[in-house]
Design a protein around this motif. Structure first.
Motif, PDB file in Angstrom:
ATOM      1  N   ARG A 328      17.019 -33.061 -28.249  1.00 39.71           N
ATOM      2  CA  ARG A 328      16.617 -31.658 -28.396  1.00 39.71           C
ATOM      3  C   ARG A 328      15.448 -31.535 -29.363  1.00 39.71           C
ATOM      4  O   ARG A 328      14.510 -30.773 -29.130  1.00 39.71           O
ATOM      5  CB  ARG A 328      17.811 -30.841 -28.896  1.00 39.71           C
ATOM      6  CG  ARG A 328      17.544 -29.359 -29.078  1.00 39.71           C
ATOM      7  CD  ARG A 328      17.248 -28.691 -27.765  1.00 39.71           C
ATOM      8  NE  ARG A 328      17.149 -27.249 -27.927  1.00 39.71           N
ATOM      9  CZ  ARG A 328      16.672 -26.427 -27.001  1.00 39.71           C
ATOM     10  NH1 ARG A 328      16.273 -26.920 -25.838  1.00 39.71           N
ATOM     11  NH2 ARG A 328      16.615 -25.135 -27.217  1.00 39.71           N
ATOM     12  N   ARG A 329      15.505 -32.291 -30.457  1.00 42.69           N
ATOM     13  CA  ARG A 329      14.410 -32.262 -31.429  1.00 42.69           C
ATOM     14  C   ARG A 329      13.105 -32.726 -30.780  1.00 42.69           C
ATOM     15  O   ARG A 329      12.048 -32.117 -30.981  1.00 42.69           O
ATOM     16  CB  ARG A 329      14.736 -33.167 -32.618  1.00 42.69           C
ATOM     17  CG  ARG A 329      15.797 -32.615 -33.559  1.00 42.69           C
ATOM     18  CD  ARG A 329      16.096 -33.627 -34.634  1.00 42.69           C
ATOM     19  NE  ARG A 329      17.096 -33.120 -35.570  1.00 42.69           N
ATOM     20  CZ  ARG A 329      17.638 -33.857 -36.545  1.00 42.69           C
ATOM     21  NH1 ARG A 329      17.298 -35.126 -36.677  1.00 42.69           N
ATOM     22  NH2 ARG A 329      18.513 -33.312 -37.361  1.00 42.69           N
ATOM     23  N   ALA A 331      12.361 -32.706 -27.645  1.00 45.21           N
ATOM     24  CA  ALA A 331      11.917 -31.756 -26.621  1.00 45.21           C
ATOM     25  C   ALA A 331      11.206 -30.562 -27.236  1.00 45.21           C
ATOM     26  O   ALA A 331      10.223 -30.051 -26.704  1.00 45.21           O
ATOM     27  CB  ALA A 331      13.107 -31.294 -25.787  1.00 45.21           C
ATOM     28  N   ARG A 332      11.685 -30.137 -28.366  1.00 46.21           N
ATOM     29  CA  ARG A 332      11.102 -28.959 -29.006  1.00 46.21           C
ATOM     30  C   ARG A 332       9.971 -29.325 -29.953  1.00 46.21           C
ATOM     31  O   ARG A 332       9.267 -28.454 -30.450  1.00 46.21           O
ATOM     32  CB  ARG A 332      12.184 -28.188 -29.772  1.00 46.21           C
ATOM     33  CG  ARG A 332      13.289 -27.646 -28.889  1.00 46.21           C
ATOM     34  CD  ARG A 332      14.239 -26.771 -29.663  1.00 46.21           C
ATOM     35  NE  ARG A 332      13.558 -25.593 -30.194  1.00 46.21           N
ATOM     36  CZ  ARG A 332      14.157 -24.660 -30.929  1.00 46.21           C
ATOM     37  NH1 ARG A 332      15.435 -24.785 -31.220  1.00 46.21           N
ATOM     38  NH2 ARG A 332      13.488 -23.622 -31.380  1.00 46.21           N
ATOM     39  N   ARG A 333       9.839 -30.655 -30.219  1.00 46.17           N
ATOM     40  CA  ARG A 333       8.811 -31.129 -31.148  1.00 46.17           C
ATOM     41  C   ARG A 333       8.876 -30.357 -32.449  1.00 46.17           C
ATOM     42  O   ARG A 333       7.868 -29.841 -32.959  1.00 46.17           O
ATOM     43  CB  ARG A 333       7.418 -30.992 -30.530  1.00 46.17           C
ATOM     44  CG  ARG A 333       7.223 -31.867 -29.308  1.00 46.17           C
ATOM     45  CD  ARG A 333       5.850 -31.720 -28.730  1.00 46.17           C
ATOM     46  NE  ARG A 333       5.693 -32.583 -27.553  1.00 46.17           N
ATOM     47  CZ  ARG A 333       4.597 -32.625 -26.807  1.00 46.17           C
ATOM     48  NH1 ARG A 333       3.565 -31.847 -27.100  1.00 46.17           N
ATOM     49  NH2 ARG A 333       4.531 -33.440 -25.765  1.00 46.17           N
ATOM     50  N   CYS A 334      10.081 -30.284 -32.941  1.00 49.70           N
ATOM     51  CA  CYS A 334      10.346 -29.518 -34.150  1.00 49.70           C
ATOM     52  C   CYS A 334      10.300 -30.451 -35.346  1.00 49.70           C
ATOM     53  O   CYS A 334      10.879 -31.536 -35.310  1.00 49.70           O
ATOM     54  CB  CYS A 334      11.719 -28.853 -34.039  1.00 49.70           C
ATOM     55  SG  CYS A 334      12.050 -27.615 -35.280  1.00 49.70           S
ATOM     56  N   GLU A 338      11.576 -27.825 -40.405  1.00 50.82           N
ATOM     57  CA  GLU A 338      11.910 -26.633 -39.623  1.00 50.82           C
ATOM     58  C   GLU A 338      13.333 -26.696 -39.112  1.00 50.82           C
ATOM     59  O   GLU A 338      14.078 -25.707 -39.128  1.00 50.82           O
ATOM     60  CB  GLU A 338      10.943 -26.503 -38.444  1.00 50.82           C
ATOM     61  CG  GLU A 338       9.518 -26.152 -38.852  1.00 50.82           C
ATOM     62  CD  GLU A 338       8.567 -26.202 -37.676  1.00 50.82           C
ATOM     63  OE1 GLU A 338       7.588 -25.451 -37.669  1.00 50.82           O
ATOM     64  OE2 GLU A 338       8.821 -27.017 -36.753  1.00 50.82           O
ATOM     65  N   LEU A 339      13.751 -27.886 -38.638  1.00 47.07           N
ATOM     66  CA  LEU A 339      15.098 -28.037 -38.098  1.00 47.07           C
ATOM     67  C   LEU A 339      16.137 -27.844 -39.192  1.00 47.07           C
ATOM     68  O   LEU A 339      17.162 -27.180 -38.993  1.00 47.07           O
ATOM     69  CB  LEU A 339      15.271 -29.414 -37.461  1.00 47.07           C
ATOM     70  CG  LEU A 339      16.604 -29.628 -36.748  1.00 47.07           C
ATOM     71  CD1 LEU A 339      16.713 -28.668 -35.563  1.00 47.07           C
ATOM     72  CD2 LEU A 339      16.766 -31.058 -36.306  1.00 47.07           C
ATOM     73  N   GLN A 342      16.512 -24.227 -39.839  1.00 47.31           N
ATOM     74  CA  GLN A 342      17.281 -23.570 -38.780  1.00 47.31           C
ATOM     75  C   GLN A 342      18.769 -23.816 -38.946  1.00 47.31           C
ATOM     76  O   GLN A 342      19.586 -22.910 -38.820  1.00 47.31           O
ATOM     77  CB  GLN A 342      16.812 -24.074 -37.410  1.00 47.31           C
ATOM     78  CG  GLN A 342      15.421 -23.623 -37.016  1.00 47.31           C
ATOM     79  CD  GLN A 342      14.935 -24.325 -35.770  1.00 47.31           C
ATOM     80  OE1 GLN A 342      15.711 -25.020 -35.118  1.00 47.31           O
ATOM     81  NE2 GLN A 342      13.669 -24.153 -35.441  1.00 47.31           N
TER      82      GLN A 342
END
Length: 357
Positions: A328-329, A331-334, A338-339, A342
């Motif tokens: 997921r990380r 895919a979101r290029r977070c 930031e993660l 969140q």
């Protein structure tokens, strides 16, 4: 209708009025129908619980309650009567739950997927066992609760839903089909689940667990049923085991970061989060018997990941959930910062709402 609106004395006055008028005249006067869920049992006689409570309101508050004024649905009147010390009994037995159907399905499996007769000794034995399961309150059971006739009917419901059955299926229900399909897909595992339930009831272990299902809502899904899930949750919440697991990790030079997502309570909350993390029992429910829990059976995870693991069956392992988080990380290029922010916000909301699962 608010707390304290009626008293025991007012209920007794309503009962006296009922006895004086007779049942038909009493319910007709106050526009109530015949009780369909619960009856009040007083001095060996049965009374329509909702009508009695509605009329009792007249003696305390000056007017009788109409049938539509019960805000708590069918259980509202029964709950009030029980609080006042009266005996309440169900008119109909509660629906079968997953644990009960697992035991019935296991019996049908051992009988070659054929239903059994009420006089069969195995049906009589199962009937006695089902009456011991701590799944339904006494007030929700009537005199026919899980008797041999009812158990035999349930075995027929299951047998006639088997893919190999050629005739017309009996009534049954969707949950019967769900459990049947689980037995067909995982026969050895589900048979072991049935054995563990029987073993837990025979030993008394499952009957002594906390029977509150407040947290076992739609966000806690387990095909193995509530009883084994309760035991699973009890082992996860053992303060002694949790402390031993944490001490073991710290002694080996590890940290209390979540094994699934890496969240660290101390990093985010400082001193308030020092030493805090939750434990998850990683061994599948169908593999956990009465053996003592080992530290290797436990994983340290954050509150959010714990909830996500339990949310829907089959439960992912912390490693599987970690892989999903990593994907997921990516895919979101977070960014990690930031993660972390969140997840910090999500945990704050979860904690503020009183979540601890």
């Amino acid at each position: 209708m608010q707390t304290g609106a009626i008293t025991r004395a007012s209920v007794l006055r309503a009962i006296a009025e009922h006895d004086e008028l007779g049942r038909e005249a009493f319910v007709e006067r106050y526009h109530f129908g015949k009780a369909r869920s619960y009856v009040l049992v007083h001095e060996g006689r049965e009374y329509d619980s909702k009508a009695i409570v509605g009329v009792a309101h007249k003696w305390d508050q000056g007017r009788a309650l109409a049938p539509g004024e019960f805000s708590g649905g069918k259980d509202h009147a029964a709950a009030w009567l029980k609080r006042l010390g009266f005996q309440v009994r169900a008119v109909q037995n509660p629906d079968w739950v997953r644990d009960e159907i697992i035991l019935a399905c296991d019996l049908v499996l051992t009988n070659g997927w054929k239903g059994l007769d009420a006089k069969d000794s195995r049906v009589i034995e199962l009937s006695a066992l089902l009456q011991l399961l701590p799944l339904h309150a006494d007030a929700d059971r009537n005199e026919t609760f899980r008797n041999p006739n009812g158990v035999a009917r349930k075995t027929s419901d299951i047998a006639t839903r088997h893919p190999g059955y050629q005739g017309k299926p009996t009534k049954g229900g969707a949950l019967d089909v769900e459990v049947l399909n689980e037995f067909l897909a995982r026969p050895s595992e589900m048979a072991e689940v049935a054995r563990l339930i029987r073993q837990g009831i025979s030993s008394g272990e499952l009957q002594t667990l906390d029977q509150s299902d407040d947290e076992l809502d739609d966000d806690f899904s387990a095909p193995e049923g509530r009883l084994l899930l309760r035991r699973h949750r009890a082992r996860e919440r053992s303060k002694r085991l949790r402390k031993k697991k944490i001490d073991s990790v710290l002694r080996s030079g590890g940290t209390l970061a979540c094994e699934a997502c890496g969240f660290d309570f101390e990093d985010v909350y400082g001193e308030r989060g020092l030493g805090y993390v939750e434990c998850h029992h990683v061994v599948p429910l169908h593999e956990v018997g009465e053996a003592q829990t080992k530290l290797s059976d436990l994983a340290l995870i954050c509150a959010n990941c714990h909830r996500m693991i339990h949310r829907r069956a089959p439960w992912p392992t912390p490693a599987e959930l970690r892989a999903a988080v990593v994907d997921r990380r990516a895919a979101r290029r977070c960014s990690p910062i930031e993660l972390t922010q969140q997840r910090s916000n999500a945990v704050e909301v979860h904690t503020a709402l009183g979540g601890n699962g």
